[in-house]
Write an enzyme that holds these catalytic residues in place. Sequence first.
Site, PDB file in Angstrom:
ATOM      1  N   GLU A  13     -19.929  29.952 -42.867  1.00  0.00           N
ATOM      2  CA  GLU A  13     -20.367  30.263 -41.512  1.00  0.00           C
ATOM      3  C   GLU A  13     -20.613  31.759 -41.434  1.00  0.00           C
ATOM      4  O   GLU A  13     -20.199  32.510 -42.314  1.00  0.00           O
ATOM      5  CB  GLU A  13     -19.298  29.870 -40.493  1.00  0.00           C
ATOM      6  N   GLU A  29     -18.166  17.865 -44.195  1.00  0.00           N
ATOM      7  CA  GLU A  29     -18.731  18.365 -45.450  1.00  0.00           C
ATOM      8  C   GLU A  29     -17.721  18.159 -46.562  1.00  0.00           C
ATOM      9  O   GLU A  29     -16.561  17.826 -46.331  1.00  0.00           O
ATOM     10  CB  GLU A  29     -19.143  19.841 -45.316  1.00  0.00           C
TER      11      GLU A  29
HETATM   12  P1  ADP Z   1     -11.531  35.992 -38.620  1.00  0.00           P
HETATM   13  O1  ADP Z   1     -12.279  35.422 -39.762  1.00  0.00           O
HETATM   14  O2  ADP Z   1     -11.972  37.330 -38.164  1.00  0.00           O
HETATM   15  O3  ADP Z   1     -10.070  35.816 -38.727  1.00  0.00           O
HETATM   16  P2  ADP Z   1     -11.418  33.757 -36.949  1.00  0.00           P
HETATM   17  O4  ADP Z   1     -12.541  32.781 -37.002  1.00  0.00           O
HETATM   18  O5  ADP Z   1     -10.144  33.379 -37.595  1.00  0.00           O
HETATM   19  O6  ADP Z   1     -11.978  35.079 -37.474  1.00  0.00           O
HETATM   20  O7  ADP Z   1     -11.147  34.129 -35.431  1.00  0.00           O
HETATM   21  C1  ADP Z   1     -10.719  35.400 -35.012  1.00  0.00           C
HETATM   22  C2  ADP Z   1     -10.166  35.303 -33.635  1.00  0.00           C
HETATM   23  O8  ADP Z   1     -11.135  34.819 -32.742  1.00  0.00           O
HETATM   24  C3  ADP Z   1      -8.990  34.407 -33.511  1.00  0.00           C
HETATM   25  O9  ADP Z   1      -8.102  35.038 -32.646  1.00  0.00           O
HETATM   26  C4  ADP Z   1      -9.558  33.127 -32.929  1.00  0.00           C
HETATM   27  O10 ADP Z   1      -8.570  32.509 -32.147  1.00  0.00           O
HETATM   28  C5  ADP Z   1     -10.700  33.642 -32.133  1.00  0.00           C
HETATM   29  N1  ADP Z   1     -11.859  32.753 -32.126  1.00  0.00           N
HETATM   30  C6  ADP Z   1     -12.740  32.560 -33.113  1.00  0.00           C
HETATM   31  N2  ADP Z   1     -13.713  31.743 -32.748  1.00  0.00           N
HETATM   32  C7  ADP Z   1     -13.455  31.387 -31.488  1.00  0.00           C
HETATM   33  C8  ADP Z   1     -14.101  30.555 -30.527  1.00  0.00           C
HETATM   34  N3  ADP Z   1     -15.214  29.915 -30.810  1.00  0.00           N
HETATM   35  N4  ADP Z   1     -13.542  30.422 -29.324  1.00  0.00           N
HETATM   36  C9  ADP Z   1     -12.401  31.060 -29.031  1.00  0.00           C
HETATM   37  N5  ADP Z   1     -11.753  31.869 -29.878  1.00  0.00           N
HETATM   38  C10 ADP Z   1     -12.266  32.030 -31.085  1.00  0.00           C
HETATM   39  P1  ADP Z   2     -13.425  29.021 -38.765  1.00  0.00           P
HETATM   40  O1  ADP Z   2     -14.623  29.150 -37.900  1.00  0.00           O
HETATM   41  O2  ADP Z   2     -12.308  28.335 -38.091  1.00  0.00           O
HETATM   42  O3  ADP Z   2     -13.055  30.295 -39.406  1.00  0.00           O
HETATM   43  P2  ADP Z   2     -14.466  28.183 -41.349  1.00  0.00           P
HETATM   44  O4  ADP Z   2     -15.576  27.244 -41.539  1.00  0.00           O
HETATM   45  O5  ADP Z   2     -14.736  29.609 -41.621  1.00  0.00           O
HETATM   46  O6  ADP Z   2     -13.889  27.992 -39.892  1.00  0.00           O
HETATM   47  O7  ADP Z   2     -13.256  27.696 -42.242  1.00  0.00           O
HETATM   48  C1  ADP Z   2     -11.965  28.294 -42.185  1.00  0.00           C
HETATM   49  C2  ADP Z   2     -11.243  28.084 -43.497  1.00  0.00           C
HETATM   50  O8  ADP Z   2     -11.138  26.715 -43.830  1.00  0.00           O
HETATM   51  C3  ADP Z   2     -11.936  28.706 -44.673  1.00  0.00           C
HETATM   52  O9  ADP Z   2     -11.581  30.034 -44.857  1.00  0.00           O
HETATM   53  C4  ADP Z   2     -11.466  27.837 -45.826  1.00  0.00           C
HETATM   54  O10 ADP Z   2     -10.187  28.233 -46.251  1.00  0.00           O
HETATM   55  C5  ADP Z   2     -11.328  26.489 -45.217  1.00  0.00           C
HETATM   56  N1  ADP Z   2     -12.533  25.679 -45.428  1.00  0.00           N
HETATM   57  C6  ADP Z   2     -13.533  25.490 -44.537  1.00  0.00           C
HETATM   58  N2  ADP Z   2     -14.469  24.657 -45.023  1.00  0.00           N
HETATM   59  C7  ADP Z   2     -14.055  24.309 -46.256  1.00  0.00           C
HETATM   60  C8  ADP Z   2     -14.590  23.462 -47.270  1.00  0.00           C
HETATM   61  N3  ADP Z   2     -15.726  22.794 -47.115  1.00  0.00           N
HETATM   62  N4  ADP Z   2     -13.898  23.329 -48.421  1.00  0.00           N
HETATM   63  C9  ADP Z   2     -12.733  23.992 -48.597  1.00  0.00           C
HETATM   64  N5  ADP Z   2     -12.188  24.778 -47.675  1.00  0.00           N
HETATM   65  C10 ADP Z   2     -12.828  24.959 -46.514  1.00  0.00           C
HETATM   66 MG    MG Z   3     -14.205  31.343 -40.602  1.00  0.00          MG
END
Ligand code: ADP
Ligand code: ADP
Ligand code: MG
Length: 665
Positions: free
Chosen positions: A288, A200
């Site tokens: 998300e 994206e």
């Molecule tokens: P938050 O936005 O609450 O910080 P994150 O997406 O960063 O959420 O993830 C929170 C925790 O969950 C982290 O410790 C990450 O390693 C774990 N985690 C998130 N998604 C997954 C996944 N699909 N599989 C395994 N661990 C995950």
């Molecule tokens: P995760 O499941 O690992 O948390 P996210 O899609 O929530 O993945 O993205 C994690 C971080 O990456 C976001 O908080 C943002 O800082 C950055 N990010 C993700 N997608 C974009 C985007 N399209 N443009 C800019 N930053 C992004």
């Molecule tokens: Mg996220």
Amino acid sequence: MFNKILIANRGEIACRIIKSAQSMGIKTVAIYSDADVQALHVKMADEAVHIGPSPANQSYIVIEKVMDAVRKTGSQAVHPGYGFLSENRLFAEALEAEGVAFIGPSAFAIESMGDKITSKKIAQEAGVTTVPGYMGLITDATEAVKISNEIGYPVMIKASAGGGGKGMRIAWNDDGAREGFQSSKNEAASSFGDDRIFIEKFITQPRHIEIQVLADSHGNCIYLNERECSIQRRNQKVIEEAPSPFLTPGIRKMMGEQSCALASAVGYKSAGTVEFIVDGDHNFFFLEMNTRLQVEHPVTELITGVDLVEQMIRVANGEALSLQQGDIKINGWAIESRLYAEDPYRGFLPSIGRLTKYRPAQEVSNDFGAVRNDTGVYEGDEISIFYDPMIAKLCTWAPTRETAIAKMRDALDSFEVEGIGHNIPFLSAVMDHPKFCAGKITTAFIEEEYPEGFEGVELSEDILRQIAACTAAMYRVSEIRRTRVSGRMDNHERRVRDDWVVSLQGYHFPVKIAADPNGSTIHFDGTTHRVSSEWTPGKSLALINLDGEDIALKVEKRPSGFRIRFRGADFRVTVCSPRQAELTRLMPEKVAPDTSKLLLCPMPGLIVNVAVRVGDKVHEGQALCTVEAMKMENILRAEKSSVVTRVNALAGESLAVDDIIMEFE
Ligand code: ADP
Ligand code: ADP
Ligand code: MG
């Protein structure tokens, strides 16, 4: 209400959930792996069940093992925390099949939102604005390059199953797209067992702002305002706050209502978070939805007064929400700092080892301010390679953002962690950073403000002078102690000299100390400071009253002085007689060994591949090898053009910090 719930998690979040359950009079069951026999969550729970070896894929995320523990203990409900099985549809279904409540949303909602591509499509249909991009799957690097060109650089390459910042790369050009596609794919395969990739648009100057929602099984859904989580490294959050300094009431309402619309579209129940990326013009785009309790949920609890874990348990028990949208207010400001076992001076790479010291900031709560520390470790505990390196979440609350930040500075100053690398100095530096204090933050903050990596903090001359005053007084106290212990004189107090030279960070301050029963007065050339403290030699934290203000210094005794840590700075202070100071100044400086011709392993990890051979010419920025640590792939690159003269490591080898991977001409 349930009599007994099992917590299918570990660490701080398991402890957090146990607390709410206990306050509701519910019995708790912990599960634990080999590495966690002595863990805090095991000690806190009423019962605990061992479920296997240390790696999570042999214990915490093996559905059958968790189900066995549920059956064996007669637990009526399971709280999954975050990570692990929290967003696993099969787990929710397995529980449902046995009539055990899952403290979370339905398997359908998890499945719909768990996949980034699917959830983006549903969001679009529910009228939520999404990030522009390609909604299909991408099969190879050539296609990745083609699609990236269509979207227009910069782009974000993402794993559809991604989470925790893993499986995600920004690409600025074709080479980046090709490389990013491959590393996202590899990381996604090893972290999620699912290597589907999509692309994206990368939103520039973005802020990460997310909405907390809470829904029940009777069709009610409310939003509990936003959290801003823009301070990130490697797309992972480090500092969060609520509310966001950027949102207006109008935008907040729009984001809140869109989030509820999305939740309703999938029949959501329980607590959940809808994440948005917001550009400089307040345009917001859905990223998300996390169908679970979020790591940073405490800041929402601190400004709304709602216990989210309690609400999740009540909803899982079939109760209707007792709260309505109008009940949700914003009271004051809350900040969270995630304390990680990672070394800010080495690119935030994970650090492991024993917590030889762990003395968190004192928790308090009153109308003027609060300090809350959610933790899952204790002094003497071991930080292992097996799990997330987060050791605590330190939160502060106060009536205004400014006072909440000030509280956080003080709390960090008094938080003692030893034995492992940790990020407290970095967190302190951010709390003092003018842009952060002004609320001018984007997700690029860390990269932009610390382009060469975090190298500690330069304190102003005024502050150094104050620290010199404190350490002069402390040095005098330890000199009195030392002469007394060695029994060299009887009338010791009178014999300890009162003129010293205090040297720190390149400054040399000649001082004169006048001590009295209530403290000491330190005379500099022209200025005077008043110091009083209960500090005694051997204490690692000095709480000092300096000219009427309290300051906390972390102290270690060193020959002729101390190592001092304060507000992200870490330095030596030497205190000596004027004559010694004169002599020291004539000594040659020690030269550090030259490591510029070596590629050192920056963290304990596994070599995934070595991309160059002896004799290869490499140019600046060229990928040399990939090291995997804590499930992240890190590409190590050449710092300058050179020729490889030796390669010491092979793919598959485990290396320690500073092991030499290769050498250059
Ligand atoms: P938050 O936005 O609450 O910080 P994150 O997406 O960063 O959420 O993830 C929170 C925790 O969950 C982290 O410790 C990450 O390693 C774990 N985690 C998130 N998604 C997954 C996944 N699909 N599989 C395994 N661990 C995950
Ligand atoms: P995760 O499941 O690992 O948390 P996210 O899609 O929530 O993945 O993205 C994690 C971080 O990456 C976001 O908080 C943002 O800082 C950055 N990010 C993700 N997608 C974009 C985007 N399209 N443009 C800019 N930053 C992004
Ligand atoms: Mg996220």
